[in-house]
Design an enzyme around this catalytic site. Structure first.
Site, PDB file in Angstrom:
ATOM      1  N   ASN A  10       0.880  -1.168   0.000  1.00 50.86           N
ATOM      2  CA  ASN A  10       0.000   0.000   0.000  1.00 50.86           C
ATOM      3  C   ASN A  10       0.918   1.218   0.000  1.00 50.86           C
ATOM      4  O   ASN A  10       1.480   1.574   1.025  1.00 50.86           O
ATOM      5  CB  ASN A  10      -0.890  -0.027   1.255  1.00 50.86           C
ATOM      6  N   LYS A  12       0.227   4.254  -0.370  1.00 48.24           N
ATOM      7  CA  LYS A  12      -0.392   5.464   0.214  1.00 48.24           C
ATOM      8  C   LYS A  12      -0.106   6.684  -0.672  1.00 48.24           C
ATOM      9  O   LYS A  12      -0.010   6.537  -1.880  1.00 48.24           O
ATOM     10  CB  LYS A  12       0.090   5.666   1.651  1.00 48.24           C
ATOM     11  N   HIS A  95      -9.595   1.010   4.574  1.00 41.86           N
ATOM     12  CA  HIS A  95      -8.347   1.240   5.312  1.00 41.86           C
ATOM     13  C   HIS A  95      -8.627   2.207   6.466  1.00 41.86           C
ATOM     14  O   HIS A  95      -9.424   3.132   6.327  1.00 41.86           O
ATOM     15  CB  HIS A  95      -7.278   1.803   4.375  1.00 41.86           C
ATOM     16  N   GLU A  97      -7.057   4.634   7.531  1.00 45.17           N
ATOM     17  CA  GLU A  97      -6.835   6.057   7.194  1.00 45.17           C
ATOM     18  C   GLU A  97      -8.047   6.620   6.455  1.00 45.17           C
ATOM     19  O   GLU A  97      -8.405   7.792   6.629  1.00 45.17           O
ATOM     20  CB  GLU A  97      -5.536   6.204   6.376  1.00 45.17           C
ATOM     21  N   GLU A 167      -5.660  -5.215  10.246  1.00 42.40           N
ATOM     22  CA  GLU A 167      -4.650  -4.186  10.498  1.00 42.40           C
ATOM     23  C   GLU A 167      -4.949  -3.461  11.805  1.00 42.40           C
ATOM     24  O   GLU A 167      -5.726  -2.497  11.815  1.00 42.40           O
ATOM     25  CB  GLU A 167      -4.649  -3.164   9.359  1.00 42.40           C
ATOM     26  N   GLY A 173       2.218   1.977  10.743  1.00 38.81           N
ATOM     27  CA  GLY A 173       3.165   3.082  10.620  1.00 38.81           C
ATOM     28  C   GLY A 173       3.822   3.466  11.941  1.00 38.81           C
ATOM     29  O   GLY A 173       4.463   4.504  12.037  1.00 38.81           O
ATOM     30  N   SER A 213       3.195  -2.498  10.235  1.00 39.85           N
ATOM     31  CA  SER A 213       4.652  -2.532  10.438  1.00 39.85           C
ATOM     32  C   SER A 213       5.277  -3.879  10.102  1.00 39.85           C
ATOM     33  O   SER A 213       6.244  -4.304  10.739  1.00 39.85           O
ATOM     34  CB  SER A 213       5.010  -2.105  11.868  1.00 39.85           C
TER      35      SER A 213
HETATM   36  C1  PEP Z   1      -0.938   0.011   6.035  1.00 39.38           C
HETATM   37  O1  PEP Z   1      -1.163   1.205   6.128  1.00 39.38           O
HETATM   38  O2  PEP Z   1      -1.704  -0.703   5.371  1.00 39.38           O
HETATM   39  C2  PEP Z   1       0.228  -0.522   6.735  1.00 39.38           C
HETATM   40  C3  PEP Z   1       0.224  -1.764   7.097  1.00 39.38           C
HETATM   41  O3  PEP Z   1       1.259   0.361   6.976  1.00 39.38           O
HETATM   42  P1  PEP Z   1       2.681   0.013   7.659  1.00 39.38           P
HETATM   43  O4  PEP Z   1       3.180  -1.250   7.040  1.00 39.38           O
HETATM   44  O5  PEP Z   1       3.553   1.195   7.328  1.00 39.38           O
HETATM   45  O6  PEP Z   1       2.432  -0.127   9.124  1.00 39.38           O
END
Ligand code: PEP
Length: 248
Positions: A10, A12, A95, A97, A167, A173, A213
């Site tokens: 992703n 972003k 997601h 976000e 998630e 993040g 992460s």
């Molecule tokens: C995401 O936003 O889908 C995600 C998993 O981000 P990160 O790997 O940076 O934690």
């Protein structure tokens, strides 16, 4: 039944069109693996150049967002037929976000999942709890509620073809990964709940990713868990580490 692993990046709101092509070229040899679905979910403006850049490779194209109407007066939006025509296969929906920053609720998310299926796109449906909910010990109820709303009205056949990304928001993040056991616990909970809502065969077929992460160092352990069928990767998808995750 063995489910095919799916590792999706992703990106972003990162990478201009020229940077996007550069990243595809950097990762080209690193992400080769015919036993895994490898997907780049990229910003809308990068879709066309990335579609061209991945031609002839094992990488599939994904998008990060769309709107539920096919066309019309929806300034700034992009439709499922537009994505389809540009070669997009996967679409991230729900997601955290989009939920938290852009106010998308489960009613809209459910409509998006249905629209994606109706348009021939494969949804990657995200769910996950906040730190507050985890610490309050109510994350199981929260996840079940999200799944119930977001899958409302879907057929067993559709759910069999769905990808769900668990998630935990506290791990996105932040550099704070859920332990492999914590991630497995919730991925199994999701699968068991789908068995309750649908049937055992549907639960067996649905692919469930962990996201939060995930990186080159922790991917192998997370992916070794029986109910974790892949990863949705943010930060590490923009780096050569992504190749190590694909091949973990
Ligand atoms: C995401 O936003 O889908 C995600 C998993 O981000 P990160 O790997 O940076 O934690």
């Amino acid at each position: 039944m063995s489910r095919r692993r799916i590792i999706a990046g992703n990106w972003k709101m990162n990478k201009t069109p020229s940077e996007a092509v550069e990243l595809v070229n950097t990762l080209k040899d690193l992400v080769k693996n015919d036993d895994v679905d490898v997907v780049y979910c990229v910003p809308a403006i990068d879709i066309v150049p990335v579609a061209e850049a991945i031609k002839g490779s094992n990488v599939q194209l994904g998008a990060e967002n769309f709107y539920i109407e096919d066309k019309g007066a929806f300034t700034g939006e992009i439709s499922a037929p537009m994505l389809k025509d540009a070669g997009v296969k996967y679409i991230i929906i729900g997601h955290s976000e989009r939920r938290d920053i852009f106010g998308e609720n489960d009613i809209l998310i459910n409509k998006k999942v249905k629209k994606a299926f109706a348009s021939g796109l494969s949804p990657i449906l995200c769910c996950g709890e906040s730190l507050e909910l985890r610490e309050a010990g109510v994350y199981e109820e929260w996840i079940r509620r999200q799944i119930k709303w977001d899958l409302d009205g879907l057929t067993a056949d559709q759910v069999s073809n769905l990808v769900i990304a668990y998630e935990p928001i506290w791990a996105i993040g932040t550099g704070k990964t859920a332990t492999a056991d914590q991630a497995q616990e919730v991925c199994k909970l999701i699968r068991d709940y789908i068995a309750e809502l649908y049937d055992a065969a549907t639960a067996e077929a649905v692919r469930i990713q962990y996201g939060g992460s995930m990186n080159a160092a922790n991917a192998a352990e997370l992916l070794s868990k029986p109910d974790i069928d892949g990863g949705l990767i943010g930060g590490a998808s923009l780096k050569p580490d992504f190749g190590q995750i694909v091949n973990a």
